[in-house]
Design a protein around this motif. Structure first.
Motif, mmCIF file in Angstrom:
data_model
loop_
_atom_site.group_PDB
_atom_site.id
_atom_site.type_symbol
_atom_site.label_atom_id
_atom_site.label_comp_id
_atom_site.label_asym_id
_atom_site.label_seq_id
_atom_site.Cartn_x
_atom_site.Cartn_y
_atom_site.Cartn_z
ATOM 1 N N GLY A 230 16.745 14.532 16.151
ATOM 2 C CA GLY A 230 15.663 15.546 16.415
ATOM 3 C C GLY A 230 14.942 15.275 17.635
ATOM 4 O O GLY A 230 14.436 16.293 18.310
ATOM 5 N N TYR A 231 14.837 14.129 18.230
ATOM 6 C CA TYR A 231 14.297 14.033 19.511
ATOM 7 C C TYR A 231 15.328 13.783 20.771
ATOM 8 O O TYR A 231 16.356 13.524 20.467
ATOM 9 N N TYR B 179 15.157 11.633 23.074
ATOM 10 C CA TYR B 179 15.542 10.592 23.467
ATOM 11 C C TYR B 179 15.812 9.565 22.062
ATOM 12 O O TYR B 179 15.233 9.908 21.187
ATOM 13 N N ARG B 180 16.715 8.844 21.910
ATOM 14 C CA ARG B 180 16.877 7.792 21.015
ATOM 15 C C ARG B 180 15.900 6.702 21.181
ATOM 16 O O ARG B 180 15.813 5.890 21.669
ATOM 17 N N ILE B 181 14.618 6.811 20.166
ATOM 18 C CA ILE B 181 13.381 6.112 20.015
ATOM 19 C C ILE B 181 13.926 4.861 19.238
ATOM 20 O O ILE B 181 14.263 4.786 18.184
ATOM 21 N N ARG C 77 10.211 0.440 18.968
ATOM 22 C CA ARG C 77 9.055 1.179 19.329
ATOM 23 C C ARG C 77 8.459 1.864 18.025
ATOM 24 O O ARG C 77 7.106 2.081 17.846
ATOM 25 N N LYS D 17 6.327 -0.730 16.378
ATOM 26 C CA LYS D 17 5.267 -1.076 17.004
ATOM 27 C C LYS D 17 4.063 -0.197 16.889
ATOM 28 O O LYS D 17 2.849 -0.459 16.954
ATOM 29 N N ARG D 18 4.425 1.374 16.241
ATOM 30 C CA ARG D 18 3.318 2.061 16.139
ATOM 31 C C ARG D 18 2.401 1.615 15.352
ATOM 32 O O ARG D 18 1.136 1.861 15.455
ATOM 33 N N LEU E 75 -0.086 -0.672 16.926
ATOM 34 C CA LEU E 75 -0.901 -0.139 17.810
ATOM 35 C C LEU E 75 -1.975 0.802 17.002
ATOM 36 O O LEU E 75 -2.936 1.605 17.507
ATOM 37 N N LEU F 234 -0.910 3.370 15.174
ATOM 38 C CA LEU F 234 -0.567 5.113 15.071
ATOM 39 C C LEU F 234 0.033 5.318 13.875
ATOM 40 O O LEU F 234 0.720 4.267 13.186
ATOM 41 N N PRO F 235 -0.006 6.527 13.427
ATOM 42 C CA PRO F 235 0.550 6.969 12.418
ATOM 43 C C PRO F 235 2.037 6.827 12.555
ATOM 44 O O PRO F 235 2.528 6.609 13.667
ATOM 45 N N PRO G 99 6.944 11.172 12.511
ATOM 46 C CA PRO G 99 7.921 11.630 11.529
ATOM 47 C C PRO G 99 9.342 11.653 12.029
ATOM 48 O O PRO G 99 9.711 11.607 12.882
ATOM 49 N N LYS G 100 10.089 11.658 10.771
ATOM 50 C CA LYS G 100 11.618 11.578 11.185
ATOM 51 C C LYS G 100 12.100 13.059 11.475
ATOM 52 O O LYS G 100 11.491 14.131 10.648
ATOM 53 N N GLY G 101 12.970 13.116 12.051
ATOM 54 C CA GLY G 101 13.682 14.418 12.242
ATOM 55 C C GLY G 101 14.487 14.861 10.974
ATOM 56 O O GLY G 101 14.672 14.109 10.311
#
Lengths: 295, 183
Positions: B136-137, B139-141, B145, B148-149, B152, B154-155, B158-160
């Motif tokens: 869905g993205y 870039y392959r995140i 990362r 790590k959210r 940090l 961060l919520p 969301p999965k694609g």
């Protein structure tokens, strides 16, 4: 939605979760301070822009799917990336205005039980700040004026162009981001070719032209004596910040211009700490600049 | 054919005597029927697009005016094979400044889409496309990362929904487009 309450789906796009989290962190912190509610967008996908050169239809479908997801909750979208904001806004407008295209796209969307209705809006972060929150409220929320700090701005192409779709600011002489910067007390300097592209979109095709373009902009920014550069795009930020030392090495230059995401600058003025705003993620450290404003 | 090596990607410049047999007089009509290409015939070659183009400033080969003229002349093969076509940064400066409202950047996009159909897809787009279809993205995140959210504050990301994307894009034959031979 309670009256006067501002609430949006936050559209992260791909580049921000991939490697520009400071932009997301500082945006969330600042919006919380200003009382803007942000909700996560379920199962969203790439805005579509990267696929436009390959297949315009694919771009339309990717964008339309995102719009449908937001429509299901009847909530407008706030995008952080100008590419996402520009693409989603353009497709939203195209599908709202062109009945034939809408029918065509809906025919495709039907296979996944989706339908574009045209009931929401798409805005970039700076539009939400300028139009919905308002400069007055932002100025009133400033706890620590950044007076004395001289900065330059770089908008990023897709919040300004094509004018036919974005249209909220003048691409030849953009003013919205400047006004938002000046709301913090900082001075925003004019410089040559302000609205010129940073070069990032050609990075996958050519490895020299984007760096040359960014070098030229950094030179103009240095020439007017700006102490920092303020961006509102993850890709522009990568070009000017992440790549700044690479540009210096490759093209034998010295810049040392800290480049902040706008919400990082605004956050400092709202009284948030450099840690809360993820300033430590910057490669070119704004140490002197922070000292000057007493942080 | 003269090839100018500049920073990795080849910028191809072709300088040759034009032959009438190389021209396809129907090409401009073909372009004008594709959304975005409608105004191809309105270009009167003033050169505003090239002189205002940030990429043209540093590229030895990318000239939007030339691309438009070659398209008008019907030099289909030369235009679609041209590597410099892919140097457009889609900043839309040309589109906004064209006195004839030609929508230059849209025409260049139309030409790129046709080039893809002819089998030319620069490798970077294959990488982006396969990532979009799989996750869905664009870039392959990396997992790291995503984890790590939490650290940090961060919520979660969301999965694609690749199944949904596969259904939607099947009918436009998107995957087939990418299977075309590269370069």
């Amino acid at each position: 939605m309670a009256e006067g309450e501002l609430k949006y789906f936050i559209f992260l796009g791909c580049a921000i979760p991939y490697r520009v989290s400071a932009y997301e962190i500082s945006t969330r912190k600042v919006m919380e301070k200003l009382g803007v509610k942000l909700e996560e967008m379920p199962e969203f996908n790439c805005c579509g822009l990267p696929m436009d050169p390959v297949s315009h239809e694919m771009m339309l479908l990717l964008a339309a799917r995102n719009l449908c997801i937001a429509e299901e909750k009847n909530m407008s979208i706030m995008a952080l990336c100008p590419g996402c904001a520009g693409t989603l806004n353009k497709v939203n407008t195209m599908l709202k205005n062109d009945k034939k295209l809408r029918e065509e796209i809906n025919e495709y969307l039907k296979v996944d039980g989706l339908e574009f209705k045209g009931i929401i809006e798409v805005k970039h972060l700076i539009q939400v700040l300028n139009d919905d929150v308002g400069l007055e409220k932002i100025t009133a929320a400033v706890k620590k004026s950044l007076k004395g700090l001289k900065v330059a701005e770089h908008n990023g192409c897709h919040v300004l162009r094509p004018k036919e779709y974005m249209g909220f600011d003048d691409p030849e002489d953009p003013k919205v981001l400047k006004a938002l910067i000046e709301a913090t007390g900082a001075e925003c300097l004019d410089y040559m070719d302000e609205a010129q592209c940073c070069g990032a979109p050609t990075a996958g095709i050519n490895d020299k032209i984007p760096l040359q373009l960014s070098r030229e902009k950094l030179t103009h920014i240095r020439d007017v004596g700006a102490q920092a550069l303020i961006t509102i795009c993850p890709f522009c930020h990568m070009m000017f910040e992440t790549n700044q030392m690479r540009i210096e090495r490759m093209l034998n230059e010295k810049f040392g211009i800290p480049t902040l995401h706008y919400p990082q600058l605004l956050g400092l003025a709202l009284g948030l700490s450099p840690e809360e705003l993820a300033l430590d993620e910057l490669r070119v450290k704004p140490t002197e600049q922070l000292k000057q404003i007493g942080i | 054919m003269l090839q100018v090596e500049k920073g990795g990607a080849k910028e191809t410049e072709q300088r040759a005597v034009l032959k009438i047999t190389d021209m396809d007089p129907k090409f401009k009509y073909e372009i004008s029927k594709i959304p975005g290409g409608e105004k191809i015939m309105l270009c009167f070659q003033c050169g505003t697009c090239t002189s205002d183009c940030p990429v043209a400033r540093f590229s030895g080969a990318y000239r939007p005016r030339q691309i438009i003229r070659m398209t008008q002349l019907g030099l289909k093969k030369r235009v679609l094979e041209s590597e410099s076509l892919w140097l457009c940064a889609s900043c839309f400066t040309c589109t906004d400044r064209c006195p004839q409202d030609v929508k230059v950047a849209d025409i260049i996009r139309v030409l790129k889409n046709l080039a893809v159909k002819e089998g030319y897809v620069p490798p970077v787009f294959k990488v982006l496309a396969s990532s979009i279809l799989d996750t869905g993205y664009a870039y392959r995140i990396p997992e790291m990362r995503i984890k790590k959210r939490e650290e940090l504050g961060l919520p979660s990301l969301p999965k694609g929904n690749p199944q949904s994307l596969a259904k939607l894009t099947e009918r436009i034959g998107f995957k087939k487009l990418l299977e075309a031979k590269s370069e």
